[in-house]
Every structure is written in structure tokens, then in C-alpha cells.
Design a protein around this motif. Sequence first.
Motif, mmCIF file in Angstrom:
data_model
loop_
_atom_site.group_PDB
_atom_site.id
_atom_site.type_symbol
_atom_site.label_atom_id
_atom_site.label_comp_id
_atom_site.label_asym_id
_atom_site.label_seq_id
_atom_site.Cartn_x
_atom_site.Cartn_y
_atom_site.Cartn_z
ATOM 1 N N GLU A 263 -33.762 30.176 -66.703
ATOM 2 C CA GLU A 263 -33.355 29.176 -68.677
ATOM 3 C C GLU A 263 -32.145 28.925 -68.448
ATOM 4 O O GLU A 263 -31.270 29.357 -67.490
ATOM 5 C CB GLU A 263 -33.454 30.261 -69.629
ATOM 6 C CG GLU A 263 -35.667 30.731 -69.556
ATOM 7 C CD GLU A 263 -35.245 31.586 -71.723
ATOM 8 O OE1 GLU A 263 -34.645 31.727 -71.618
ATOM 9 O OE2 GLU A 263 -36.356 31.658 -71.589
ATOM 10 N N PRO A 264 -31.537 28.084 -69.059
ATOM 11 C CA PRO A 264 -30.207 27.064 -69.331
ATOM 12 C C PRO A 264 -29.432 28.349 -69.440
ATOM 13 O O PRO A 264 -29.627 28.972 -70.303
ATOM 14 C CB PRO A 264 -30.019 26.027 -70.684
ATOM 15 C CG PRO A 264 -31.393 26.300 -70.446
ATOM 16 C CD PRO A 264 -32.460 26.678 -70.012
ATOM 17 N N GLY A 265 -28.058 28.953 -68.670
ATOM 18 C CA GLY A 265 -27.314 29.727 -68.237
ATOM 19 C C GLY A 265 -27.384 31.071 -68.012
ATOM 20 O O GLY A 265 -26.414 32.087 -68.515
ATOM 21 N N ASP A 266 -28.633 31.080 -67.766
ATOM 22 C CA ASP A 266 -28.913 32.695 -66.665
ATOM 23 C C ASP A 266 -28.148 32.817 -65.575
ATOM 24 O O ASP A 266 -27.537 31.901 -65.775
ATOM 25 C CB ASP A 266 -30.427 32.893 -66.477
ATOM 26 C CG ASP A 266 -31.593 32.573 -66.952
ATOM 27 O OD1 ASP A 266 -31.262 33.380 -68.082
ATOM 28 O OD2 ASP A 266 -32.632 32.771 -66.777
ATOM 29 N N VAL A 267 -27.881 34.250 -66.136
ATOM 30 C CA VAL A 267 -26.725 34.790 -64.128
ATOM 31 C C VAL A 267 -27.726 35.514 -63.563
ATOM 32 O O VAL A 267 -28.435 36.282 -63.773
ATOM 33 C CB VAL A 267 -25.387 35.369 -64.926
ATOM 34 C CG1 VAL A 267 -24.094 35.812 -63.744
ATOM 35 C CG2 VAL A 267 -25.047 34.473 -65.984
ATOM 36 N N VAL A 268 -27.774 34.861 -62.272
ATOM 37 C CA VAL A 268 -28.647 35.744 -61.103
ATOM 38 C C VAL A 268 -27.388 36.760 -61.033
ATOM 39 O O VAL A 268 -26.165 36.135 -60.223
ATOM 40 C CB VAL A 268 -29.186 34.812 -60.272
ATOM 41 C CG1 VAL A 268 -30.077 35.654 -59.327
ATOM 42 C CG2 VAL A 268 -30.766 34.242 -61.140
ATOM 43 N N ILE A 269 -27.551 38.104 -60.162
ATOM 44 C CA ILE A 269 -26.296 38.742 -59.653
ATOM 45 C C ILE A 269 -27.268 39.862 -58.481
ATOM 46 O O ILE A 269 -27.603 40.564 -58.960
ATOM 47 C CB ILE A 269 -25.429 39.633 -61.156
ATOM 48 C CG1 ILE A 269 -25.283 39.095 -61.540
ATOM 49 C CG2 ILE A 269 -24.454 40.060 -59.632
ATOM 50 C CD1 ILE A 269 -24.139 39.762 -62.738
ATOM 51 N N VAL A 270 -26.662 39.089 -57.040
ATOM 52 C CA VAL A 270 -27.239 40.593 -56.240
ATOM 53 C C VAL A 270 -25.734 40.930 -55.762
ATOM 54 O O VAL A 270 -25.248 41.011 -55.226
ATOM 55 C CB VAL A 270 -27.470 39.602 -55.142
ATOM 56 C CG1 VAL A 270 -28.046 40.308 -53.883
ATOM 57 C CG2 VAL A 270 -28.406 38.314 -55.355
ATOM 58 N N PRO A 271 -26.210 42.353 -56.093
ATOM 59 C CA PRO A 271 -25.703 43.430 -56.157
ATOM 60 C C PRO A 271 -25.500 44.309 -54.447
ATOM 61 O O PRO A 271 -26.292 43.656 -53.619
ATOM 62 C CB PRO A 271 -26.054 44.737 -56.848
ATOM 63 C CG PRO A 271 -27.058 45.045 -57.192
ATOM 64 C CD PRO A 271 -27.646 43.120 -56.811
ATOM 65 N N GLU A 272 -24.988 45.024 -54.497
ATOM 66 C CA GLU A 272 -24.403 45.754 -52.768
ATOM 67 C C GLU A 272 -26.219 46.689 -52.415
ATOM 68 O O GLU A 272 -26.167 47.226 -51.075
ATOM 69 C CB GLU A 272 -23.197 46.050 -53.063
ATOM 70 C CG GLU A 272 -21.963 45.198 -52.808
ATOM 71 C CD GLU A 272 -20.305 45.972 -52.321
ATOM 72 O OE1 GLU A 272 -20.618 47.055 -51.798
ATOM 73 O OE2 GLU A 272 -19.268 45.680 -53.077
ATOM 74 N N THR A 273 -26.251 46.989 -53.494
ATOM 75 C CA THR A 273 -27.503 48.324 -53.715
ATOM 76 C C THR A 273 -28.624 48.013 -54.211
ATOM 77 O O THR A 273 -28.023 47.109 -55.436
ATOM 78 C CB THR A 273 -26.359 49.950 -53.694
ATOM 79 O OG1 THR A 273 -26.195 49.615 -55.629
ATOM 80 C CG2 THR A 273 -25.188 50.072 -52.708
ATOM 81 N N SER A 274 -29.652 48.571 -53.934
ATOM 82 C CA SER A 274 -30.415 48.072 -55.214
ATOM 83 C C SER A 274 -30.274 49.234 -56.396
ATOM 84 O O SER A 274 -31.063 48.898 -57.173
ATOM 85 C CB SER A 274 -31.477 49.883 -54.489
ATOM 86 O OG SER A 274 -31.193 50.785 -54.101
#
Length: 299
Positions: A263-274
Motif C-alpha cells: 500500500e502507499p507509504g509501506d516500508v519494507v526492511i530486510v534485516p541482518e538476521t531472522s
Amino acid sequence: MRNIQAVLFAIIVLGVIVVPAFADDYRLAPDDVIEMNIWQEPELSRKQLQINPDGNITVPYINGVIQAKGMTQQELSQKIHDEYVKAEILLDPKIDINVINRHKMQVWVLGQVGRPGPVDFKQGDSLTTAISAAGSTMPDAWLESATLTHKNSDQQIPIDLRKMLLLGDLSQNYALQEGDTIYIPEDTFNKYYVLGEVRQPGMFKLKENASVLSAVMMAGGETERGSLKGTVLVRGDLKNPEKRIVDIGRIKKGDVSQDVKLEPGDVVIVPETSKPNWNKIATILNTVTGALSLRRFGF
């Protein structure tokens, strides 16, 4: 006397006097070029008179200038008539004023177009004409939030260019008025962010059916340190957001039920760990919030 004789001749011989047709709805402006015909006075008539930048013209044997700006052709004709009579140069001159060339009319097209700035137009042209002349809209244009502002007005008229340009709804394709400003803002609403351990972090245009998986792929995929299993989707007010872990590893294995539509404004963050570091994610969100605030003020 010659004018009176000419009128009598027209009545007796021709049976009719032809009265010039004037465009009552047009007001003269600087740089207009007009023609002045005075019946039976060729030495006083002028084939071309250009209204100067101050809005004035000079006519033969009249001291000073005559203000033409803002007058209709008929009003200017009457003004010149009165000046000749006042100066006792002509008794009752019959004067015909015609516009030969109108001044260059311009509107401003600003924002997300190929060539923002002034655009020339002619009478009867519309919004789509001006936008096309300005190089059309850019990929980041927020078509639904365009505005039209008339000269000397503070009221912004909302324009949905998406309906106009993509769906063929021309109900808002207004005729241009001189001095109009058309503004097409950058679309900072229909965007999403991919941050953290991806190869090309940043802001991306939200396309139809975009998902968490496609977002990560748009950002070049995860880095060697990234953990797709712990990917976080952040949604809503970034100061107090909804946070959700999306296991992209399972999506890649065929469990598409895990893939969330963006949706508009979503932020997807891929971290270093699970197991995401929520303090670090909060720091990232604060950075995004600050960037959004700056964009609202044009930085």
C-alpha cells in the motif's frame, strides 16, 4: 463635411450603411497589432499599429498617446473618434478598429513535466494542449493531484489528470486563460521504501499488484548479510506503525500466501538476521520520517 457627404452618398446610392463587426468580448493588450481605418481619410488610416508595452498607441495629429490596453475594439474606436472631434481635426469620423495579430498568450506549466515553464497558446486551446507543449507528464507525476490556478487568483482548482489522460474523461479539460498556472506535483504518496540489507535501497513508485517480494527484487535483492526470512513490513503512521514479519524464503518456495500486497507509504526492511533488531528498525523509520517531512517542504 466630407464624412457627412460620404454617409449621405451611402444612404442614397447604396441604401445601406455597413457597420463594422466588433469582437466585444476581447480586450486589447500590449503587443497586439491593430488596423485603424478611417472612412474617407486614407492619410490618417493605419494598416498596422502596435500597442506598446505600456498599453498605449499614437495616432496621427493627436497630441500624446491613447490608452488602448483593456479596451474593446469598439471602445477604442470611440475613444479615437472623441479625440479627433475634441481636437477639431475631424467632424464625425467613422473609425473601424480590427485586430491583426494578438499578443503572445502564455500559461505556466510547472512540476512533473518534461519542460516546465511558460507555454504559448492560442484562443481555444485546453489543458491537454499546454501539458503536451510542456513535454507531457513525467513518470513520477502525481496525476490525481494536479491543480489549475487562474491569474490573480489564490484558488487552486483540483484536476484529476489520470482520468483525463488515461481514462479519456475530458470533463476537466478546461479552456486556457492567459496567465493560468498548471501544477503537477511529484507523487510522494504512491511510493514505497525498501531499506536495510538490500543492494539498492531507496524509494520506489508503487505499481499495481506490487508486493513485498517484488519490492525486494526491485531493490536488487538481499545483500550477503541480509536475511529474507526476517523481512519486516512497516505500515501506517511511521511514528506508531504496524509491523509485520514476512518470510520471503517461504514465498520463494511457493507459499504465495505469505506475500503481502503493498500500500502507499509501506516500508519494507530486510534485516541482518531472522530476528530483526527493532531498535535499529526504529532508527531507520525515524530517518524515513525526516526525509518525508523535508520532501513536503520541497527539499
